[in-house]
Design a protein around this motif. Structure first.
Motif, PDB file in Angstrom:
ATOM      1  N   ILE A 118       0.850  -1.186   0.000  1.00  0.00           N
ATOM      2  CA  ILE A 118       0.000   0.000   0.000  1.00  0.00           C
ATOM      3  C   ILE A 118       0.889   1.240   0.000  1.00  0.00           C
ATOM      4  N   GLU A 119       0.281   2.388  -0.337  1.00  0.00           N
ATOM      5  CA  GLU A 119       1.037   3.627  -0.402  1.00  0.00           C
ATOM      6  C   GLU A 119       1.183   4.258   0.983  1.00  0.00           C
ATOM      7  N   TYR A 120       2.365   4.815   1.235  1.00  0.00           N
ATOM      8  CA  TYR A 120       2.632   5.598   2.431  1.00  0.00           C
ATOM      9  C   TYR A 120       2.941   7.031   1.995  1.00  0.00           C
ATOM     10  N   ILE A 121       2.813   7.974   2.937  1.00  0.00           N
ATOM     11  CA  ILE A 121       3.245   9.338   2.683  1.00  0.00           C
ATOM     12  C   ILE A 121       4.071   9.816   3.867  1.00  0.00           C
ATOM     13  N   LYS A 122       5.287  10.272   3.588  1.00  0.00           N
ATOM     14  CA  LYS A 122       6.203  10.766   4.612  1.00  0.00           C
ATOM     15  C   LYS A 122       7.080  11.852   3.987  1.00  0.00           C
ATOM     16  N   ARG A 123       7.928  12.441   4.826  1.00  0.00           N
ATOM     17  CA  ARG A 123       8.871  13.450   4.342  1.00  0.00           C
ATOM     18  C   ARG A 123      10.233  12.804   4.099  1.00  0.00           C
ATOM     19  N   VAL A 124      10.896  13.217   3.013  1.00  0.00           N
ATOM     20  CA  VAL A 124      12.243  12.739   2.718  1.00  0.00           C
ATOM     21  C   VAL A 124      13.215  13.414   3.689  1.00  0.00           C
TER      22      VAL A 124
END
Length: 270
Positions: free
Chosen positions: A121-127
């Motif tokens: 599944i897709e995750y969203i975070k900061r690089v």
């Protein structure tokens, strides 16, 4: 019959109304064309996403809807997933490539949608970490290549996660070595992921962290997220276009007056 009479007759004939079947067919063609254009845009250019969890609050709140740029980093093997609706996957075509086609590499501080290696599944975070970096958290403070990342306290807030658990958090403005700034929040500096080993980011990989540092399962958890390969990046978050409290479905228009967060709509994400 004169030539003018013949011409008038032809014009009258061409102006005859189309049959019902013809109108239905034209409508069908227009709908199909519109769907194809929407699919092309969503596959190759921009894709909408929503936020179901608290890991990026306050930058992205539960119930925020945003547009992500799919071409800025080029295309990897997971770029053509069109997302999920509950347990249903609209499209998830995995390209047989190990790198990326076109695009540039992400910058430190970009907000990324990606597919962790252990997950589907897709995750969203900061690089946070670039290839070759050393990343560590000590007593709640982020270190990049041995240097502490500056942060400035800017206030306190109440943070509610997807289970309805509300905690008081301290809000900070954090500044990365490249000069970019963003907002993070912490419950405290002695939570389970506030003291970590040194993570050495492999070549071709990135280290991701949520802005809600004590409520984020991210690259600090190697078994769940870990280092994210460049080819697993999907898109870069760009701008919010809708926001509603408590993750209320947007189609429930009667709930908008009391629950839509109008001040969060049509704003860039950074």
């Amino acid at each position: 019959m004169s030539q003018s009479d013949e011409k008038a007759g032809k014009n009258a004939k061409s102006a005859q109304p189309k049959s019902a079947a013809g109108e239905v067919w034209e409508t069908f063609v227009v709908i199909v064309e519109a769907l194809l254009i929407a699919i092309v845009i969503r596959c190759f250019l921009f894709q909408p996403f929503s936020i179901p969890t608290a890991s990026m609050q306050q930058t992205l709140m539960i119930g925020d809807y945003f547009i992500a740029n799919k071409f800025v980093w080029g295309y990897g093997k997971h770029s053509f997933s069109l997302g999920r609706y509950g347990d249903f996957t609209l499209l998830d075509f995995e390209l047989p490539i190990s790198g990326r086609i076109l695009g540039r590499e992400p910058n430190r501080g970009d907000i990324a949608i990606f597919r962790p290696v252990p997950e589907d599944i897709e995750y969203i975070k900061r690089v946070v970490g670039m290839p070759g970096d050393e990343i560590q958290v000590r007593e709640g403070r982020l270190y990049i290549n041995g240097d502490i990342v500056p942060r400035e306290e800017i206030g306190t807030a109440l943070d509610t996660d997807s289970n309805g658990d509300t905690r008081e958090v301290t809000v900070y403005q954090e500044t990365f070595p490249n000069g970019t700034t963003h907002t993070i929040q912490e419950i405290s500096d002695n939570q389970p992921l506030d003291n970590t080993p040194v993570y050495r980011v492999p070549a071709g990989h990135y280290f991701m962290m949520g802005d809600n540092r004590d409520r984020s399962a991210d690259s600090r958890v190697l078994s769940a997220v870990g280092y994210v390969p460049y080819t697993n990046l999907i898109a870069k978050a760009e701008a919010r276009f809708f926001s509603i409290q408590d993750n209320i479905p947007p189609w429930q228009i009667w709930q908008w007056p009391a629950n839509v967060r109008w001040d969060r709509m049509f704003r860039s994400v950074y």
